[in-house]
Design a protein around this motif. Structure first.
Motif, PDB file in Angstrom:
ATOM      1  N   ARG A  76       0.041  -1.539 -11.432  1.00 12.53           N
ATOM      2  CA  ARG A  76       0.136  -0.214 -11.151  1.00 12.53           C
ATOM      3  C   ARG A  76      -1.417  -0.008 -11.696  1.00 12.53           C
ATOM      4  O   ARG A  76      -2.257   1.262 -10.645  1.00 12.53           O
ATOM      5  CB  ARG A  76       1.153   0.309 -11.536  1.00 12.53           C
ATOM      6  N   ASN A 118       0.603  -1.346   0.041  1.00  8.79           N
ATOM      7  CA  ASN A 118       0.052   0.141   0.499  1.00  8.79           C
ATOM      8  C   ASN A 118       0.804   1.050  -0.020  1.00  8.79           C
ATOM      9  O   ASN A 118       0.206   2.083   0.400  1.00  8.79           O
ATOM     10  CB  ASN A 118      -1.183  -0.109   1.048  1.00  8.79           C
ATOM     11  N   HIS A 119       2.280   1.200  -0.426  1.00  8.02           N
ATOM     12  CA  HIS A 119       3.046   2.345  -0.408  1.00  8.02           C
ATOM     13  C   HIS A 119       3.667   2.890  -1.685  1.00  8.02           C
ATOM     14  O   HIS A 119       5.197   2.810  -1.655  1.00  8.02           O
ATOM     15  CB  HIS A 119       3.995   1.686   0.997  1.00  8.02           C
ATOM     16  N   GLY A 120       3.365   1.977  -2.722  1.00 13.14           N
ATOM     17  CA  GLY A 120       3.429   2.072  -4.441  1.00 13.14           C
ATOM     18  C   GLY A 120       4.796   1.238  -4.438  1.00 13.14           C
ATOM     19  O   GLY A 120       5.163   1.174  -5.294  1.00 13.14           O
ATOM     20  N   ASN A 121       5.072   0.278  -3.713  1.00 14.92           N
ATOM     21  CA  ASN A 121       6.093  -0.387  -4.197  1.00 14.92           C
ATOM     22  C   ASN A 121       4.928  -2.239  -4.863  1.00 14.92           C
ATOM     23  O   ASN A 121       4.494  -2.918  -4.655  1.00 14.92           O
ATOM     24  CB  ASN A 121       6.608  -1.485  -3.329  1.00 14.92           C
ATOM     25  N   LYS A 181      -3.903   0.480  -9.219  1.00 15.32           N
ATOM     26  CA  LYS A 181      -3.094   0.727  -7.147  1.00 15.32           C
ATOM     27  C   LYS A 181      -3.424  -0.464  -6.461  1.00 15.32           C
ATOM     28  O   LYS A 181      -3.526  -0.708  -5.577  1.00 15.32           O
ATOM     29  CB  LYS A 181      -3.593   2.228  -6.467  1.00 15.32           C
ATOM     30  N   SER A 186      -2.769  -3.872  -4.188  1.00 15.99           N
ATOM     31  CA  SER A 186      -2.050  -4.572  -2.980  1.00 15.99           C
ATOM     32  C   SER A 186      -2.213  -6.045  -2.512  1.00 15.99           C
ATOM     33  O   SER A 186      -3.228  -6.430  -2.691  1.00 15.99           O
ATOM     34  CB  SER A 186      -3.250  -3.347  -1.862  1.00 15.99           C
TER      35      SER A 186
END
Length: 706
Positions: A273, A221-224, A276, A278
């Motif tokens: 991506r 949830n942090h863009g990785n 988004k 997760s």
């Protein structure tokens, strides 16, 4: 949020995946809660969890698919999060929304990702806008049959009809000609509506010589976002995967395989991506064997995959652990540069089915079980099986998965072959022998795979048949059991007539056993004591020297003409009309019946009736299930080969056909719950031949392509 946010997690699933998730939760020190239906009250996942909550009756719609029951189970047990496994509610957006509303964490992606990727039409259009290549076709919501038929020539034949809300290959149909579109669309809509509650369909060009390659992704949830390499899932039967492996032998065979792996991995990450994403997810691609450098997006599965263990074995990453950690808000600590594919892993799915009979699902009671013959660290078995467990027709027929690792592909396949040879499950028919034949096929060994290979190979496969070896083993085991059950003679009364050994004055009488064969035929085995062994004869008249010595529990060794044959054996609970005896060795098994005089007579009379030709042939259900459609009316004249009705069992639809022309009389209707061998229709054949009536009928049935 940290991992300490979850001290109790509910597993909203059953079977091997529930056991597998519970195993990781225990390793993480998290309390696990199982849910179960009435049919699963004694199931393994219920026993292994720290707590368990009943959620309904056997039908999935009344238990595992009940969102309200799952949420109530969370409230009762104090679970702060739910792991959905795969299947059932794993990709159900309404379930994710309901959990969110109840303040319960969903161990999976966000609602938007599930919504977009759960609609096959929307997902294709969505990822295309992010530069992910897609298969040519037409994917628009709300298309009627007429619109799809009109668009078909533009897509090109052969093409694939797919349900927009589908998954797992269910409801997909290949169409070769425009003339077949209308009838196939009718079937596809019915299956899609029944399975997914949505009959929306779309069309895709059928890729010739296709390879099914999928990429495992992990995102926090942090863009990785990273990928963990690819899996090859090209060995499929009717769009259902059978053998999966990592990495793909196709990419491994390319000079620029590392470059193609990087490109397909980045395409998968880009698809993740775009929504988004997760958690753990899988992006599936089609790759033409004739042009392997190009790949096309098929769909994204917003859940754990059945075949995830092969990725775990070559990367060392526990995907379930990272699902839990990511859902709890942790940062993904694995970077793309950390991902190294070590060796090769192959997974085989063990199903309750009979490959020789069109993969007909099988049910029964597990009487003997040995899933691991050794503690080989390179073999993993994910299973929910237990001795005495009843396998019913209520759920998916997959029983277990056998996974093997090796330093290279050949070593992995060899290890898997050995592990399958040691896999013993008696009481239910399985596909283990078929799996061994498949992974030892020359094309499979050479890595020449495509999604149609299994169908092409099946006809030429030679399955092991029952011989004198098995018949004599059955007779000796039956004799031993009867003698063990005989009450000992009172003290001082020992005499030949008090011992059930066939003794008589003069020449010894042969001990005769009638054995019902798998093909419904009969065999008589005679055993005559000959010193420390027996002279044994089956129906072919050949005499053998035979002796049986017990092995470990449930195992025995038959010495026949000086050659040892090792068998696992077992019988279900007594009290049946004919006693069942199961024998198994090297991954093969068979069901035999030990018939008493009454059962033998009934079998002989039934055989005579079949030979003389019954006037009223009966169409029977091959197994317990539900009648999902009836294609004829009572009193209709039907032709041989015509579809009469369809029965659904173990998530598969089976069409029952008329194998003779005549007048049909129905004894079932849509929605009826039926038992195995229940008569569903009878075809009356006219006594005198005429142009509309054919000859002697035989029972037949056909699986619908799912």
């Amino acid at each position: 949020m940290t991992i300490n946010s979850f001290d109790t997690v509910l597993v909203a699933n059953r079977g091997e995946i529930a056991c597998r998730v519970i195993r990781t939760l225990k390793a993480m020190g998290i309390r696990s809660v199982a849910v179960y239906s009435d049919a699963d009250a004694g199931a393994r996942h219920v026993r292994e969890a720290d707590a368990a909550v009943r959620i309904g009756t056997a039908a999935a719609a009344d238990s595992y698919l009940r969102i309200d029951a799952i949420i109530e189970a969370c409230l009762q047990s104090g679970a702060q999060a739910v792991h959905p496994g795969y299947g059932f509610l794993a990709e159900n957006v309404e379930f994710a929304k309901a959990l969110d509303a109840a303040g319960i964490a969903f161990i999976g992606p966000g609602i938007d990702a599930i919504e977009i990727m759960g609609d096959k039409i929307r997902s294709k259009n969505h990822v295309m806008s992010y530069g992910v290549p897609c298969v040519p076709g037409i994917a628009e919501p709300g298309l009627s049959d007429e619109a799809l038929i009109e668009a078909a020539p533009g897509v090109g034949f052969p093409l694939l009809i797919k349900p927009s809300a589908g998954g797992g290959g269910k409801g997909m149909h290949i169409v070769e000609r425009l003339e077949d579109m209308a009838a196939t669309l009718m079937t596809a809509r019915r299956v899609a509506a029944s399975a997914f509650g949505d009959d929306t369909l779309f069309l895709e060009r059928l890729i010739q010589a296709p390879r099914h390659i999928e990429v495992q992704v992990l995102a926090d949830n942090h863009g990785n976002v990273i990928h963990l390499g690819e899996r090859e899932c090209s060995l499929q039967r009717r769009h259902q995967k059978v053998i999966e492996e990592a990495p793909s032998p196709l990419l491994e065979s390319l000079d620029n395989g590392a470059e193609v792996r990087a490109r397909i991995g980045e395409a998968a990450c880009q698809a993740a991506r775009s929504v988004k994403y997760s958690g753990a997810g899988t992006v599936e691609f089609l790759v033409s064997d004739q042009d392997p450098e190009h790949f096309f997006f098929m769909e994204m599965n917003t859940r754990l995959q059945v075949e995830h263990p092969v990725t775990e074995m070559v990367t060392g990453v526990d995907l379930v652990e990272w699902q839990v950690r990511i859902a709890a808000g942790e940062v993904l600590m694995v970077a793309q540069s950390d991902v190294v594919l070590d060796g090769h892993a192959v997974e085989a799915r063990v199903y309750a089915e009979v490959p020789e009979r069109g993969f007909m699902p099988s049910i029964g009671e597990i009487v003997t079980l040995r899933e691991r013959a050794s503690n080989d660290p390179h073999v993993r078995v994910d299973s929910a099986m237990l001795p005495g467990l009843s396998v019913t027709g209520d759920y998916d027929p997959m029983l277990a998965k056998v996974i093997a690792w090796g330093p290279d592909r050949k070593a992995a396949l060899d290890t898997l072959d050995h592990a399958l040879g040691d896999y013993t499950l008696l009481g239910v028919h399985t596909n283990v022998e078929y799996l061994r034949l498949l992974i030892n096929d020359d094309d499979v060994r050479a890595g020449r795979l495509d999604t149609g290979l299994i169908e092409r190979k099946l006809e030429g496969m030679e399955f092991r048949q029952v011989t004198d070896v098995e018949l004599i083993a059955a007779a000796l085991l039956n004799r031993s059991e009867l003698l063990n059950r005989s009450e000992p003679a009172p003290a001082g009364t020992a005499a030949p007539w008090n011992t059930a050994d066939g003794w008589r004055v003069g020449a010894a009488a042969p001990w005769k056993t009638t054995v019902g064969r798998p093909d419904a035929g009969l065999a008589t085995v005679g055993l005559t004591v000959n010193g420390s062994s027996f002279a044994a004869r089956a129906d072919n008249g050949v005499e053998h020297s035979a002796a049986m010595r017990p092995g470990s529990a449930g195992h025995a060794v038959l010495v026949l003409d000086g050659v040892e044959h090792h068998f696992a054996h077992g019988s279900p609970s007594p009290g049946r009309e004919a006693r069942e005896l199961w024998l198994g060795s090297d991954g093969w098994s068979c069901r035999l019946e030990i018939l008493d005089r009454e059962a033998r007579l009934q079998r002989i009379l039934a055989g005579i009736q079949r030979e003389e030709g019954a006037a009223d042939p009966e169409v029977r259900s091959p197994m317990p299930g539900t009648v999902v459609s009836v294609s004829v009316h009572n009193g209709d004249h039907v032709e041989a080969g015509q579809v009469l009705l369809a029965v659904e069992a173990m998530k598969m639809e089976h069409q029952l056909l008329a194998s003779v022309s005549g007048t049909v009389h129905l004894s079932s209707k849509t929605g009826d719950l039926v038992k195995a061998d229940q008569v569903l229709a009878t075809i009356h054949v006219a006594a005198e031949p005429n142009p509309e009536v054919t000859a002697q009928p035989t029972e037949n049935q056909k699986d619908e392509e799912l």
